[in-house]
Design a protein around this motif. Structure first.
Motif, PDB file in Angstrom:
ATOM      1  N   GLY A   1       0.822  -1.204   0.000  1.00 31.34           N
ATOM      2  CA  GLY A   1       0.000   0.000   0.000  1.00 31.34           C
ATOM      3  C   GLY A   1       0.860   1.259   0.000  1.00 31.34           C
ATOM      4  O   GLY A   1       0.559   2.211  -0.692  1.00 31.34           O
ATOM      5  N   ARG A   2       1.968   1.256   0.786  1.00 31.98           N
ATOM      6  CA  ARG A   2       2.820   2.455   0.854  1.00 31.98           C
ATOM      7  C   ARG A   2       3.814   2.490  -0.298  1.00 31.98           C
ATOM      8  O   ARG A   2       4.100   3.539  -0.847  1.00 31.98           O
ATOM      9  CB  ARG A   2       3.577   2.476   2.167  1.00 31.98           C
TER      10      ARG A   2
ATOM     11  N   LEU B   1      -1.564  -3.070  -5.412  1.00 38.45           N
ATOM     12  CA  LEU B   1      -2.162  -4.054  -6.315  1.00 38.45           C
ATOM     13  C   LEU B   1      -3.577  -3.610  -6.696  1.00 38.45           C
ATOM     14  O   LEU B   1      -4.343  -3.146  -5.855  1.00 38.45           O
ATOM     15  CB  LEU B   1      -2.240  -5.417  -5.600  1.00 38.45           C
TER      16      LEU B   1
ATOM     17  N   GLN C   1     -13.587   3.395   2.428  1.00 37.18           N
ATOM     18  CA  GLN C   1     -12.605   2.429   1.940  1.00 37.18           C
ATOM     19  C   GLN C   1     -11.344   3.119   1.452  1.00 37.18           C
ATOM     20  O   GLN C   1     -10.234   2.644   1.681  1.00 37.18           O
ATOM     21  CB  GLN C   1     -13.200   1.592   0.794  1.00 37.18           C
ATOM     22  N   ILE C   2     -11.546   4.242   0.759  1.00 37.25           N
ATOM     23  CA  ILE C   2     -10.375   4.931   0.218  1.00 37.25           C
ATOM     24  C   ILE C   2      -9.514   5.494   1.341  1.00 37.25           C
ATOM     25  O   ILE C   2      -8.290   5.362   1.343  1.00 37.25           O
ATOM     26  CB  ILE C   2     -10.810   6.063  -0.736  1.00 37.25           C
ATOM     27  N   THR C   3     -10.149   6.107   2.341  1.00 43.52           N
ATOM     28  CA  THR C   3      -9.387   6.859   3.331  1.00 43.52           C
ATOM     29  C   THR C   3      -8.930   6.020   4.517  1.00 43.52           C
ATOM     30  O   THR C   3      -8.202   6.518   5.370  1.00 43.52           O
ATOM     31  CB  THR C   3     -10.220   8.038   3.869  1.00 43.52           C
ATOM     32  N   GLU C   4      -9.346   4.767   4.590  1.00 37.46           N
ATOM     33  CA  GLU C   4      -9.016   3.957   5.757  1.00 37.46           C
ATOM     34  C   GLU C   4      -7.533   3.997   6.150  1.00 37.46           C
ATOM     35  O   GLU C   4      -7.207   4.204   7.314  1.00 37.46           O
ATOM     36  CB  GLU C   4      -9.484   2.508   5.526  1.00 37.46           C
ATOM     37  N   PRO C   5      -6.581   3.836   5.209  1.00 37.36           N
ATOM     38  CA  PRO C   5      -5.188   3.792   5.659  1.00 37.36           C
ATOM     39  C   PRO C   5      -4.540   5.165   5.845  1.00 37.36           C
ATOM     40  O   PRO C   5      -3.389   5.238   6.280  1.00 37.36           O
ATOM     41  CB  PRO C   5      -4.494   3.036   4.525  1.00 37.36           C
TER      42      PRO C   5
ATOM     43  N   GLY D   1     -11.373   1.198  -7.083  1.00 34.72           N
ATOM     44  CA  GLY D   1     -10.320   0.256  -6.696  1.00 34.72           C
ATOM     45  C   GLY D   1      -8.948   0.856  -6.904  1.00 34.72           C
ATOM     46  O   GLY D   1      -8.062   0.746  -6.040  1.00 34.72           O
TER      47      GLY D   1
ATOM     48  N   CYS E   1      -8.252   3.423  -4.289  1.00 33.41           N
ATOM     49  CA  CYS E   1      -7.869   2.759  -3.037  1.00 33.41           C
ATOM     50  C   CYS E   1      -6.411   2.327  -3.096  1.00 33.41           C
ATOM     51  O   CYS E   1      -5.637   2.545  -2.161  1.00 33.41           O
ATOM     52  CB  CYS E   1      -8.729   1.520  -2.798  1.00 33.41           C
ATOM     53  N   ALA E   2      -6.042   1.685  -4.209  1.00 29.68           N
ATOM     54  CA  ALA E   2      -4.698   1.114  -4.318  1.00 29.68           C
ATOM     55  C   ALA E   2      -3.634   2.200  -4.231  1.00 29.68           C
ATOM     56  O   ALA E   2      -2.578   2.000  -3.627  1.00 29.68           O
ATOM     57  CB  ALA E   2      -4.566   0.325  -5.621  1.00 29.68           C
TER      58      ALA E   2
ATOM     59  N   ALA F   1      -3.939   5.196  -2.850  1.00 31.41           N
ATOM     60  CA  ALA F   1      -4.240   6.216  -1.841  1.00 31.41           C
ATOM     61  C   ALA F   1      -2.992   6.629  -1.071  1.00 31.41           C
ATOM     62  O   ALA F   1      -2.847   7.774  -0.667  1.00 31.41           O
ATOM     63  CB  ALA F   1      -5.308   5.707  -0.880  1.00 31.41           C
ATOM     64  N   GLN F   2      -2.062   5.688  -0.845  1.00 30.20           N
ATOM     65  CA  GLN F   2      -0.880   6.023  -0.049  1.00 30.20           C
ATOM     66  C   GLN F   2       0.332   6.332  -0.926  1.00 30.20           C
ATOM     67  O   GLN F   2       1.458   6.216  -0.487  1.00 30.20           O
ATOM     68  CB  GLN F   2      -0.562   4.876   0.907  1.00 30.20           C
TER      69      GLN F   2
ATOM     70  N   PHE G   1      -7.488  -7.800  -1.266  1.00 25.57           N
ATOM     71  CA  PHE G   1      -7.228  -6.418  -1.665  1.00 25.57           C
ATOM     72  C   PHE G   1      -6.917  -5.559  -0.434  1.00 25.57           C
ATOM     73  O   PHE G   1      -5.990  -4.740  -0.456  1.00 25.57           O
ATOM     74  CB  PHE G   1      -8.440  -5.866  -2.419  1.00 25.57           C
TER      75      PHE G   1
ATOM     76  N   ARG H   1      -5.588  -6.565   2.310  1.00 24.20           N
ATOM     77  CA  ARG H   1      -4.226  -6.915   2.728  1.00 24.20           C
ATOM     78  C   ARG H   1      -3.199  -6.255   1.830  1.00 24.20           C
ATOM     79  O   ARG H   1      -2.172  -5.750   2.298  1.00 24.20           O
ATOM     80  CB  ARG H   1      -4.040  -8.429   2.672  1.00 24.20           C
ATOM     81  N   ALA H   2      -3.494  -6.285   0.528  1.00 22.43           N
ATOM     82  CA  ALA H   2      -2.543  -5.701  -0.427  1.00 22.43           C
ATOM     83  C   ALA H   2      -2.388  -4.205  -0.196  1.00 22.43           C
ATOM     84  O   ALA H   2      -1.373  -3.626  -0.550  1.00 22.43           O
ATOM     85  CB  ALA H   2      -3.017  -5.961  -1.855  1.00 22.43           C
ATOM     86  N   ARG H   3      -3.397  -3.578   0.403  1.00 22.42           N
ATOM     87  CA  ARG H   3      -3.298  -2.140   0.690  1.00 22.42           C
ATOM     88  C   ARG H   3      -2.616  -1.887   2.020  1.00 22.42           C
ATOM     89  O   ARG H   3      -2.434  -0.742   2.406  1.00 22.42           O
ATOM     90  CB  ARG H   3      -4.697  -1.514   0.731  1.00 22.42           C
ATOM     91  N   GLY H   4      -2.287  -2.958   2.729  1.00 20.23           N
ATOM     92  CA  GLY H   4      -1.612  -2.805   4.011  1.00 20.23           C
ATOM     93  C   GLY H   4      -2.516  -2.253   5.093  1.00 20.23           C
ATOM     94  O   GLY H   4      -2.062  -1.585   6.016  1.00 20.23           O
ATOM     95  N   LEU H   5      -3.826  -2.496   4.993  1.00 16.37           N
ATOM     96  CA  LEU H   5      -4.741  -2.006   6.030  1.00 16.37           C
ATOM     97  C   LEU H   5      -4.469  -2.733   7.349  1.00 16.37           C
ATOM     98  O   LEU H   5      -3.964  -3.844   7.367  1.00 16.37           O
ATOM     99  CB  LEU H   5      -6.191  -2.221   5.600  1.00 16.37           C
ATOM    100  N   ARG H   6      -4.818  -2.067   8.472  1.00 20.12           N
ATOM    101  CA  ARG H   6      -4.557  -2.633   9.790  1.00 20.12           C
ATOM    102  C   ARG H   6      -5.285  -3.976   9.941  1.00 20.12           C
ATOM    103  O   ARG H   6      -6.438  -4.104   9.509  1.00 20.12           O
ATOM    104  CB  ARG H   6      -5.088  -1.682  10.878  1.00 20.12           C
TER     105      ARG H   6
ATOM    106  N   TYR I   1      -8.760  -3.718  11.317  1.00 16.15           N
ATOM    107  CA  TYR I   1      -9.766  -3.306  10.345  1.00 16.15           C
ATOM    108  C   TYR I   1     -10.199  -4.495   9.503  1.00 16.15           C
ATOM    109  O   TYR I   1     -11.379  -4.711   9.243  1.00 16.15           O
ATOM    110  CB  TYR I   1      -9.201  -2.197   9.435  1.00 16.15           C
TER     111      TYR I   1
END
Lengths: 617, 323
Positions: free
Chosen positions: A90-91, A95, A113-117, A166, A169-170, A172-173, B218, B220-225, B228
């Motif tokens: 993500g950082r 994907l 969903q977009i802003t979660e991380p 999607g 989201c991918a 976002a970071q 997906f 997991r792939a975004r590295g979410l906590r 969550y």
């Protein structure tokens, strides 16, 4: 972190199960992605391309193991503790998945969903107002300008919108490398183009490297600088996109290029690749492509050839490339220059005709509205004529096909099948029989259209019996199998033992059992791999010639329409917006919607580059 | 009624339907009791009553009035929460039920809360560790627990913790809050063991399924906590089946509770119900069956409303919900 190094994968293996019974899914995969570069990994189903991507991201399902070296920036990812490796997701590495309908959390609003991380400068979650503001801005970046989408749930959006969400989201970071796994395969005709443009644009504006995983060489060429071709778990060729397109250096790459039907002209014969992709565990020991390769020699079967660099940035795993290279290039040139075949220009006697057909589906649930699937549609197919029906999902094309075979009934209008009016009245038994003798249907998904519990022979024999003639059943089944290019002993097999292409052949054989004059082909090749698709399209052309069949070809793929139809109808939201000879409609579309369809085919406007253009002769 | 919002509309419709169900069930129980031979006067007067005495009792309770008239009379009182007096104890039925609910409500609700926490928690854990030793152990316990009926588990608990170890009382309700709680420990465990098994199984199956879904990969792939992913991606999506199951379990606890109350000698609503049936104590039977009907109807309604809370897709199309 130093990201100047990009991503380097060396000797990556993916295996299923525990040794010694472990089965190799992908082996010895090597590729590089420099910062900001776009590469494609191209392969048919079963090539291991998606699992290679998952292995890089450490997202393999529990029963799969990865080995080999994955270096990102200055980190060897394999040596990194699981926790730190997760922190990169993500950082740094992101994907996008294939299916926009399953990729997003169905019970969470888009904005959340977009802003979660996202975090503020102090590593804390953003407050409500900031989150809303960020969400709107991220949506704008992927081309969604309506701020109300923030409040929407995924099920309220179209496929293309979901894929955009999607992507939002991918990225976002702000990752530096995005892996897009078949990001356009599940989308409607006009949207893939937009999504590819978006990915290409983001790559440039964000200086983000892109790994595009796809089965479609045209998609790869339209976006990527370099292409890796994968076959049966190995990289068989790696080359700059232009070079691969003009002068492929592996027989499989050439096969893929030749099998891909061109959208801009009709070729005399598509060149499929014999056989089908071997499953993991059933792969040959030597060159995995050898059993399907027309250039194979005994030496090819003995050991897996190395990936050898034959020119700067161009590597191949073919041991005979020095001998056959010129021949590969010649065949490619020949196809690119092959003559335009004009379809026969005749006006045959009408076989089926729909006029003013309207179809309304009743409202679902108490609050739903009735759906108008077809609204005053005129379509006719002549004796022995091949007619295309093109449109996006929801255009009503499948509904019309189903009306012709009697699976649906028109709400209004007239439908004549070989002179028998079938709309708006109860059919007599004789009428129904006459309709079924005239029109049969072949379906899209060969995996679900055959009964898995019955042998192929039993399935076809059942259809033959329905034609009312029990005599000589076995001989008739054999004849039908041979007609679609399958050996007689396939009658004893069950669908699970067949490949996708073989199943589709069986489904076609079944539709021929009653000797119909028109076969409604509903997306019959869209679930198949390119190399197999070409075989089936050739088969359909042959059958038409031998049996004088007429086709109603329902598809979203303009290249397919170009190859197999004489005339085409373009359907948009239940209405025919354009019709005419296929070549005229595709070369010179009149309606704005058709123009959009034609423009959305990747690479449609770019001619195949020739070696001379690249200065490589 | 003009409720614009589909969810309100749905709720209004369901409440109306619920009222009809309660009415129908009460009418049915009422007629069954009264149509059965050997009326309650026998119970009141005892075995040696003369026909004249019986006649007097029938007269004073209005048992000779036409059945519809009796039912109408019952309804008029019932809506004012007046269910009359128990025939055997002369105590007002409402008072008796209130006392007994003080035992039954903590028993059922306590077990239910434990089942929900343990069942979903352990089920999720098992799904995450699918195939591991822990998973196999939990599934083994679940199968054993689900196979043993509540009263059998109860007898084993009484024997081990009550008789052998002497940790907990094995009989009666106890006096005062602390003592009552001590008396409820073993019954609650007995009920929990049975319910937790089915909760664990459904949660494990559903969570394992959701873990395979694209949106979790997906996330997991975004590295979410991880918190969550477990909460919002996995459990929220597994939720509908789990909530359905919890409704089924809660209702099963009512039936299981009767057996457990009898086994542990608890003076709960279940025990009251059984005694009332033995004594043909009509007012009590009617009041308890009405209470159970109400409970069932309300639990089902609550489950449906929870669907709305959990899944926006159901909210958009409430007619598609379980009617």
């Amino acid at each position: 972190m130093d990201i100047t190094g990009g991503l380097h994968v060396r000797g990556l293996n993916v295996t299923a199960g525990e040794p010694p019974a472990a089965v190799a899914i992908a082996s010895g995969i090597t590729f590089d992605v420099r910062p900001g570069e776009a590469i494609a990994i191209v392969g048919e189903s079963g090539s291991g391309k998606s699992l290679t991507a998952k292995a890089v991201l450490d997202l393999l399902p529990g029963n799969l193991r990865a080995g080999g070296e994955i270096v990102y920036g200055d980190h060897d990812l394999g040596q990194l503790p699981a926790r730190e490796r997760r922190r990169l997701l993500g950082r740094e590495l992101a994907l996008v998945m294939q299916d926009p309908f399953t990729m997003l959390n169905p019970v969470e609003r888009v904005g959340a969903q977009i802003t979660e991380p996202l975090e503020d400068e102090h590593g804390r979650r953003l407050d409500r107002a900031r989150r809303r503001q960020e969400a709107e801005q991220r949506l704008r970046e992927v081309g969604i300008t309506d701020p109300a989408v923030v409040e929407r749930y995924p099920f309220e959006l179209s496929g293309g919108m979901r894929q955009r969400v999607g992507i939002a989201c991918a990225i976002a970071q702000r990752p530096h490398l995005l892996i897009a796994d078949e990001p356009t395969t599940a989308l409607d005709v006009t949207t893939p183009h937009e999504i590819l443009e978006l990915l290409g644009g983001l790559r440039r504006t964000r200086d983000m490297a892109l790994v595009l995983i796809t089965h479609d060489l045209r998609v790869a060429f339209s976006v990527c600088d370099r292409v890796y071709v994968m076959y049966a778990g190995s990289v068989v060729e790696a080359a700059p996109a232009g070079e691969l397109s003009a002068a492929p250096r592996h027989p499989y790459s050439l096969g893929l290029l030749l099998a891909d039907p061109p959208v801009d002209r009709r070729v005399e014969r598509l060149v499929g690749i014999l056989g089908s992709v071997p499953v993991p565990g059933g792969r040959p020991t030597g060159c995995p492509f050898a059993p399907r390769c027309t250039f194979a020699q005994p030496a090819c079967v003995s050991a897996l050839p190395e990936l050898v660099e034959i020119a700067p940035g161009h590597a191949t795993r073919c041991r005979r490339i020095d001998e056959i290279g010129d021949e590969l290039a010649r065949r490619r040139r020949e196809q690119a220059a092959s003559a335009v075949i004009a379809p026969a220009d005749v006006a045959p006697a009408p076989l089926v005709a729909a006029s003013g057909v309207r179809k309304v589906f009743a409202a679902r649930g108490r609050h739903g509205l009735p759906t108008v699937a077809l609204d005053g549609v005129d379509v006719h197919v002549g004796e022995g004529e091949s007619v295309g029906l093109v449109g996006e999902s929801g255009s009503g094309k499948t509904t019309l096909g189903r009306i012709f075979v009697g699976l649906e009934h028109a709400s209004a209008g007239s439908v004549a099948i070989d002179g028998v009016e079938v709309a708006g009245r109860r059919l007599t038994r004789a009428d129904r029989e006459a309709v079924r003798r005239t029109v049969q249907m072949a379906f899209q998904d060969p995996y679900s259209s055959l009964n898995p519990a019955r042998t192929v022979g039993a399935t076809i024999a059942e259809a033959v019996r329905l034609a009312g003639n029990d005599a000589d059943l076995e001989r008739k089944v054999t004849a039908l199998l041979e007609r679609v290019g399958l050996p007689a002993h396939y009658a004893r097999r069950r669908p699970a033992e067949l490949s996708g292409g073989e199943r589709q052949r069986v489904a076609i054989a079944r539709s021929l059992a009653r000797g119909p004059r028109l076969v409604v082909c509903d997306e019959v090749v869209s679930a198949l791999d390119v190399s197999v698709q070409a075989q089936i399209l050739n088969l359909l052309r042959d059958l038409r010639e031998e049996l004088g069949l007429a086709y109603l070809f329902i598809t979203h793929d303009l290249a397919v329409v170009r190859q197999v139809t004489d005339r085409v109808y373009v359907l948009c939201r239940g209405e025919v917006v354009e019709e005419g000879p296929t070549a005229r409609v595709l070369d010179d579309p009149l309606h704005e919607y058709t123009q959009r369809l034609v423009a959305s085919v990747p690479g449609a406007t770019e001619p195949v580059p020739l070696l001379e253009d690249l200065g490589l002769t | 009624m003009t409720f614009r919002h589909p969810v309100l509309q749905f709720t209004a419709r369901r409440l109306l339907a619920a009222a009809l169900v309660v009415l129908a069930v009460s009418a049915l129980t009422f007629s069954f009791i009264h149509l059965a031979p050997g009326g309650p006067e026998q119970t009141i007067a005892g075995r040696f009553a003369t026909p004249e005495q019986l006649e007097g009792i029938r007269d004073s309770y209005g048992l000779d009035d036409p059945l519809p008239a009796q039912y109408a009379d019952y309804l008029v009182h019932a809506v004012r929460l007046d269910f009359g007096n128990s025939i055997s104890t002369r105590e007002p039925v409402v008072t008796a039920m209130q006392d007994r609910l003080g035992v039954t409500a903590p028993l059922i609700l306590g077990s239910f809360v434990l089942i929900c926490i343990l069942g979903t928690g352990l089920g999720t854990l098992a799904a995450y560790r699918k195939g591991s030793g822990l998973d196999r152990f939990l599934v083994g316990v679940a199968v054993t627990g689900a196979s043993a009926p509540a009263f059998a588990t109860a007898i084993i608990l009484v024997f081990v913790f009550g008789v052998q170890l002497g940790w907990f009382p094995t009989f009666g309700d106890g006096e005062g809050l602390a003592d009552r709680a001590r008396h409820l420990v073993l019954p609650v465990i007995a009920l929990t063991l049975v319910g937790v098994a089915s909760m664990l199984k459904i949660t494990r199956a559903r969570v394992a399924q959701v873990l395979q879904e694209d949106h979790v990969t997906f996330a997991r792939a975004r590295g979410l906590r991880p918190s969550y992913i477990v909460g919002r991606s996995v459990l929220r999506n597994a939720g509908i089946q789990v909530v359905t199951q919890s409704g089924v379990i809660l209702l099963a606890l009512v039936a299981g509770g009767v057996l457990v109350e009898v086994t542990f000698g608890l003076n709960g609503v279940g025990a009251l119900f059984i005694k009332a049936i033995e004594a043909r104590d009509i007012p009590v039977i009617q009041a308890v069956s009405l209470l159970i009907t109400l409970f069932i109807v309300l639990v089902n309604l609550a489950v449906d409303l929870l669907y709305f809370a959990l899944d926006p897709r159901v909210r958009a199309q409430p007619a598609g919900a379980r009617a």
